[in-house]
Design a protein around this motif. Sequence first.
Motif, PDB file in Angstrom:
ATOM      1  N   LEU A  63       0.757  -1.097   0.027  1.00  0.00           N
ATOM      2  CA  LEU A  63      -0.161  -0.093   0.099  1.00  0.00           C
ATOM      3  C   LEU A  63       0.982   1.102   0.151  1.00  0.00           C
ATOM      4  CD1 LEU A  63      -2.634  -1.140   2.658  1.00  0.00           C
ATOM      5  CD2 LEU A  63      -2.706  -1.443   0.303  1.00  0.00           C
ATOM      6  N   ARG A  64       0.505   2.245  -0.731  1.00  0.00           N
ATOM      7  CA  ARG A  64       1.155   3.599  -0.603  1.00  0.00           C
ATOM      8  C   ARG A  64       0.268   4.277   0.353  1.00  0.00           C
ATOM      9  NH1 ARG A  64       3.498   5.014  -6.674  1.00  0.00           N
ATOM     10  NH2 ARG A  64       4.776   3.253  -6.698  1.00  0.00           N
ATOM     11  N   SER A  65       1.208   5.477   0.814  1.00  0.00           N
ATOM     12  CA  SER A  65       0.403   6.168   1.663  1.00  0.00           C
ATOM     13  C   SER A  65       1.152   7.714   1.955  1.00  0.00           C
ATOM     14  CB  SER A  65       0.533   5.639   3.047  1.00  0.00           C
ATOM     15  OG  SER A  65       1.809   5.492   3.635  1.00  0.00           O
ATOM     16  N   ALA A  66       0.283   8.515   2.582  1.00  0.00           N
ATOM     17  CA  ALA A  66       0.787   9.928   2.865  1.00  0.00           C
ATOM     18  C   ALA A  66       0.113  10.440   3.810  1.00  0.00           C
ATOM     19  CB  ALA A  66       0.691  10.749   1.654  1.00  0.00           C
ATOM     20  N   GLY A  67       1.026  10.848   5.169  1.00  0.00           N
ATOM     21  CA  GLY A  67       0.265  11.258   6.197  1.00  0.00           C
ATOM     22  C   GLY A  67      -0.342  10.405   6.981  1.00  0.00           C
ATOM     23  N   GLY A  68      -0.211   9.296   6.746  1.00  0.00           N
ATOM     24  CA  GLY A  68      -0.884   8.166   7.619  1.00  0.00           C
ATOM     25  C   GLY A  68      -2.313   7.705   7.043  1.00  0.00           C
ATOM     26  N   ARG A  69      -2.396   8.117   5.666  1.00  0.00           N
ATOM     27  CA  ARG A  69      -3.545   7.762   4.959  1.00  0.00           C
ATOM     28  C   ARG A  69      -3.117   6.914   3.625  1.00  0.00           C
ATOM     29  NH1 ARG A  69      -8.788   8.948   5.371  1.00  0.00           N
ATOM     30  NH2 ARG A  69     -10.054   8.246   3.831  1.00  0.00           N
ATOM     31  N   VAL A  70      -3.931   6.053   3.527  1.00  0.00           N
ATOM     32  CA  VAL A  70      -3.798   5.327   2.161  1.00  0.00           C
ATOM     33  C   VAL A  70      -3.762   6.216   0.945  1.00  0.00           C
ATOM     34  CG1 VAL A  70      -6.050   4.367   1.536  1.00  0.00           C
ATOM     35  CG2 VAL A  70      -4.109   2.963   0.812  1.00  0.00           C
ATOM     36  N   THR A  71      -2.936   6.140  -0.270  1.00  0.00           N
ATOM     37  CA  THR A  71      -3.119   6.931  -1.278  1.00  0.00           C
ATOM     38  C   THR A  71      -3.332   5.895  -2.762  1.00  0.00           C
ATOM     39  OG1 THR A  71      -0.555   7.093  -1.451  1.00  0.00           O
ATOM     40  CG2 THR A  71      -1.937   8.814  -0.417  1.00  0.00           C
ATOM     41  N   GLY A  72      -2.797   4.685  -2.529  1.00  0.00           N
ATOM     42  CA  GLY A  72      -3.034   3.870  -3.792  1.00  0.00           C
ATOM     43  C   GLY A  72      -2.543   2.413  -3.298  1.00  0.00           C
ATOM     44  N   VAL A  73      -2.256   1.490  -4.360  1.00  0.00           N
ATOM     45  CA  VAL A  73      -2.157   0.258  -4.148  1.00  0.00           C
ATOM     46  C   VAL A  73      -1.042  -0.011  -5.040  1.00  0.00           C
ATOM     47  CG1 VAL A  73      -2.665  -2.319  -4.348  1.00  0.00           C
ATOM     48  CG2 VAL A  73      -4.115  -0.525  -3.339  1.00  0.00           C
ATOM     49  N   GLU A  74       0.119  -0.307  -4.767  1.00  0.00           N
ATOM     50  CA  GLU A  74       1.231  -0.898  -5.688  1.00  0.00           C
ATOM     51  C   GLU A  74       1.313  -2.334  -6.240  1.00  0.00           C
ATOM     52  OE1 GLU A  74       6.135  -1.096  -5.746  1.00  0.00           O
ATOM     53  OE2 GLU A  74       5.262   0.583  -4.886  1.00  0.00           O
ATOM     54  N   LEU A  75       1.340  -2.445  -7.546  1.00  0.00           N
ATOM     55  CA  LEU A  75       1.022  -3.911  -7.857  1.00  0.00           C
ATOM     56  C   LEU A  75       2.499  -4.735  -8.263  1.00  0.00           C
ATOM     57  CD1 LEU A  75      -1.820  -3.400 -10.257  1.00  0.00           C
ATOM     58  CD2 LEU A  75      -1.898  -3.698  -7.947  1.00  0.00           C
ATOM     59  N   GLY A  76       2.431  -5.824  -8.357  1.00  0.00           N
ATOM     60  CA  GLY A  76       3.558  -6.546  -8.463  1.00  0.00           C
ATOM     61  C   GLY A  76       4.473  -6.373  -9.822  1.00  0.00           C
ATOM     62  N   ASP A  77       3.688  -5.537 -10.732  1.00  0.00           N
ATOM     63  CA  ASP A  77       4.558  -5.220 -11.870  1.00  0.00           C
ATOM     64  C   ASP A  77       5.281  -3.760 -11.656  1.00  0.00           C
ATOM     65  OD1 ASP A  77       2.266  -3.695 -12.249  1.00  0.00           O
ATOM     66  OD2 ASP A  77       1.817  -4.593 -14.054  1.00  0.00           O
ATOM     67  N   GLY A  78       5.032  -3.039 -10.514  1.00  0.00           N
ATOM     68  CA  GLY A  78       5.371  -1.939 -10.337  1.00  0.00           C
ATOM     69  C   GLY A  78       4.387  -0.702 -10.447  1.00  0.00           C
ATOM     70  N   THR A  79       3.627  -1.046 -11.196  1.00  0.00           N
ATOM     71  CA  THR A  79       2.333  -0.020 -11.562  1.00  0.00           C
ATOM     72  C   THR A  79       1.628   0.433 -10.156  1.00  0.00           C
ATOM     73  OG1 THR A  79       0.735  -1.536 -12.221  1.00  0.00           O
ATOM     74  CG2 THR A  79       2.166  -0.576 -14.024  1.00  0.00           C
ATOM     75  N   ALA A  80       0.977   1.477 -10.099  1.00  0.00           N
ATOM     76  CA  ALA A  80       0.335   1.934  -8.929  1.00  0.00           C
ATOM     77  C   ALA A  80      -1.036   2.064  -9.296  1.00  0.00           C
ATOM     78  CB  ALA A  80       0.921   3.133  -8.210  1.00  0.00           C
ATOM     79  N   LEU A  81      -2.199   2.058  -8.437  1.00  0.00           N
ATOM     80  CA  LEU A  81      -3.586   2.486  -8.717  1.00  0.00           C
ATOM     81  C   LEU A  81      -3.776   3.520  -7.507  1.00  0.00           C
ATOM     82  CD1 LEU A  81      -5.003  -1.224  -9.026  1.00  0.00           C
ATOM     83  CD2 LEU A  81      -4.625   0.329 -10.667  1.00  0.00           C
ATOM     84  N   PRO A  82      -4.392   4.602  -8.041  1.00  0.00           N
ATOM     85  CA  PRO A  82      -4.563   5.693  -6.850  1.00  0.00           C
ATOM     86  C   PRO A  82      -5.649   5.121  -6.338  1.00  0.00           C
ATOM     87  CG  PRO A  82      -4.953   6.260  -9.139  1.00  0.00           C
ATOM     88  CD  PRO A  82      -4.331   5.058  -9.407  1.00  0.00           C
ATOM     89  N   ALA A  83      -5.729   5.654  -5.211  1.00  0.00           N
ATOM     90  CA  ALA A  83      -7.031   4.972  -4.203  1.00  0.00           C
ATOM     91  C   ALA A  83      -7.187   6.097  -3.059  1.00  0.00           C
ATOM     92  CB  ALA A  83      -7.053   3.653  -3.867  1.00  0.00           C
ATOM     93  N   ASP A  84      -8.583   5.945  -2.962  1.00  0.00           N
ATOM     94  CA  ASP A  84      -8.973   6.843  -1.697  1.00  0.00           C
ATOM     95  C   ASP A  84      -9.335   5.823  -0.399  1.00  0.00           C
ATOM     96  OD1 ASP A  84      -8.648   9.627  -2.766  1.00  0.00           O
ATOM     97  OD2 ASP A  84     -10.620   8.965  -4.001  1.00  0.00           O
ATOM     98  N   LEU A  85      -9.599   5.017  -0.960  1.00  0.00           N
ATOM     99  CA  LEU A  85     -10.236   3.756  -0.096  1.00  0.00           C
ATOM    100  C   LEU A  85      -9.825   2.356  -0.641  1.00  0.00           C
ATOM    101  CD1 LEU A  85     -13.808   3.646   1.564  1.00  0.00           C
ATOM    102  CD2 LEU A  85     -12.951   1.469   0.455  1.00  0.00           C
ATOM    103  N   VAL A  86      -9.314   1.525   0.398  1.00  0.00           N
ATOM    104  CA  VAL A  86      -8.928   0.236  -0.143  1.00  0.00           C
ATOM    105  C   VAL A  86      -9.642  -0.695   0.852  1.00  0.00           C
ATOM    106  CG1 VAL A  86      -7.121  -1.485  -0.407  1.00  0.00           C
ATOM    107  CG2 VAL A  86      -6.510   1.167  -0.986  1.00  0.00           C
ATOM    108  N   VAL A  87     -10.109  -1.627   0.098  1.00  0.00           N
ATOM    109  CA  VAL A  87     -10.791  -2.927   0.818  1.00  0.00           C
ATOM    110  C   VAL A  87     -10.061  -4.121   0.694  1.00  0.00           C
ATOM    111  CG1 VAL A  87     -12.859  -4.452   1.110  1.00  0.00           C
ATOM    112  CG2 VAL A  87     -12.939  -2.164   0.398  1.00  0.00           C
ATOM    113  N   LEU A  88      -9.296  -4.799   1.877  1.00  0.00           N
ATOM    114  CA  LEU A  88      -8.579  -5.781   1.728  1.00  0.00           C
ATOM    115  C   LEU A  88      -9.504  -6.889   1.800  1.00  0.00           C
ATOM    116  CD1 LEU A  88      -5.739  -4.787   3.967  1.00  0.00           C
ATOM    117  CD2 LEU A  88      -5.753  -4.577   1.659  1.00  0.00           C
ATOM    118  N   ALA A  89      -9.814  -7.778   0.794  1.00  0.00           N
ATOM    119  CA  ALA A  89     -10.566  -9.122   0.833  1.00  0.00           C
ATOM    120  C   ALA A  89      -9.539 -10.279   0.422  1.00  0.00           C
ATOM    121  CB  ALA A  89     -11.787  -8.862  -0.251  1.00  0.00           C
ATOM    122  N   LEU A  90      -8.596 -10.479   1.281  1.00  0.00           N
ATOM    123  CA  LEU A  90      -7.628 -11.433   0.954  1.00  0.00           C
ATOM    124  C   LEU A  90      -7.850 -12.731   1.829  1.00  0.00           C
ATOM    125  CD1 LEU A  90      -4.850  -9.027   1.977  1.00  0.00           C
ATOM    126  CD2 LEU A  90      -5.197  -9.961  -0.372  1.00  0.00           C
ATOM    127  N   GLY A  91      -9.135 -13.061   2.049  1.00  0.00           N
ATOM    128  CA  GLY A  91      -9.356 -14.307   2.715  1.00  0.00           C
ATOM    129  C   GLY A  91      -9.357 -14.051   4.330  1.00  0.00           C
TER     130      GLY A  91
END
Length: 416
Positions: A209-237
């Motif tokens: 997860l990427r963050s700034a100031g204690g808040r999530v700002t995105g999700v970095e993927l395995g290929d190095g790309t990043a998805l911007p996000a204001d809200l992330v839901v972890l549904a990892l089982g």
Amino acid sequence: MKRIVIVGVSAAGLTAAETLRRRGWDGHLTLIGDEPHPPYDRPPLSKQILTGDWPAERAVLRSPQDLARLEADLHLGQPATALDVAGRRVHLGGGESIGFDGLIIATGVVPRRLPGSDLAGVHVLRTLDDALALRAALLTGPRVVVVGAGFLGTEVAAAARTMGLEVTVVEPEPVPVRRPFGERIGALVADLHRAHGTRLRCGIPARRLRSAGGRVTGVELGDGTALPADLVVLALGATPATGWLTGSGLRLADGVVCDACCRAAPGIYAAGDVASWPNPHFGTRIRLEHRMNATEQAIAAAGNLLGDATPFAPVPYFWTDQYDTKIQAYGVFPPDADLRVISGDPSNGRFTAAYGHQGVVVGVLGWNAPRELRTLRRLVVERARWTAVTDAGPCPPPTVDRWWQSTRPRTLGVHS
């Protein structure tokens, strides 16, 4: 047996308590739950509660009057912290300990998380409080990234899209719900979400997860790309909630290890998501995180605690609701199972299918076909030979193989 303690007061724990009373057991009953809420149903959390179609109180399973009729001591908001098998006591977080002659463990599961996920804007969904917090956050109109495309992740994505939000789903498998249903059904689920505007990034894991100031700002993927996000839901089982049983002497391995009668030790039984047991019908050890299993196994565990000694051999039933689609299934679904459409047509959004493994029908699935599926359940119950399906004549077009070949190039890409 004068004292029975049930640890866990969701569907399994509540059903076990009701079964004991219905069977005429009139001893001292104690229910212990780590949440402050009275027993409630979990499936609506990712659907009706999240979208706001239901108020929170509608998910409550029993009225205060119904709970009072159990004549049980309720310890809500007091998690169990340890089990003394030899001394027959359950220890609670507040320092209290409660003795028992019989014990039913129904503590369920806990969500998996990513490292560094204690950020503002990062959510999991397991409890009623989780659902209410997530709904409040969704109402602010965020860009949403859901990490994980199992049942929970795809249901959350569907709910968020129904609310008109921008949603991206990240999944390391090539298609959603591949583990429960395989690639062919997963391909249809992918198409369903794309048709409703959900972006899919399948075949690539979330790295961090990427963050700034204690808040999530995105999700970095395995290929190095990043998805911007204001809200992330972890549904990892999820993992079985057995931490409080460490050192108890009970065998723990992907849950509380039980025999075919759901017994973990003399006078100690387990039910629901936390229980691992050999299912005699399928000849394999399983652990199920399904709502109906919680009820059925709780009835069996309570009965066996009272002396039934009956092996628990259900044909599992589970379902998922996404957008205007209901997918229902009976049985088990091995990853190397064969699949054949029985009726209907996948391209028309209504069909049934059967899964075969080692020459036997082990599962059946219905896509918007509840009536037909109930009839097909008997194939699993009777352990019908796979030839009963394959020799039944031609399926309505397109056949499974033609359908799969026609959809494969679209559904196995990294993203849409």
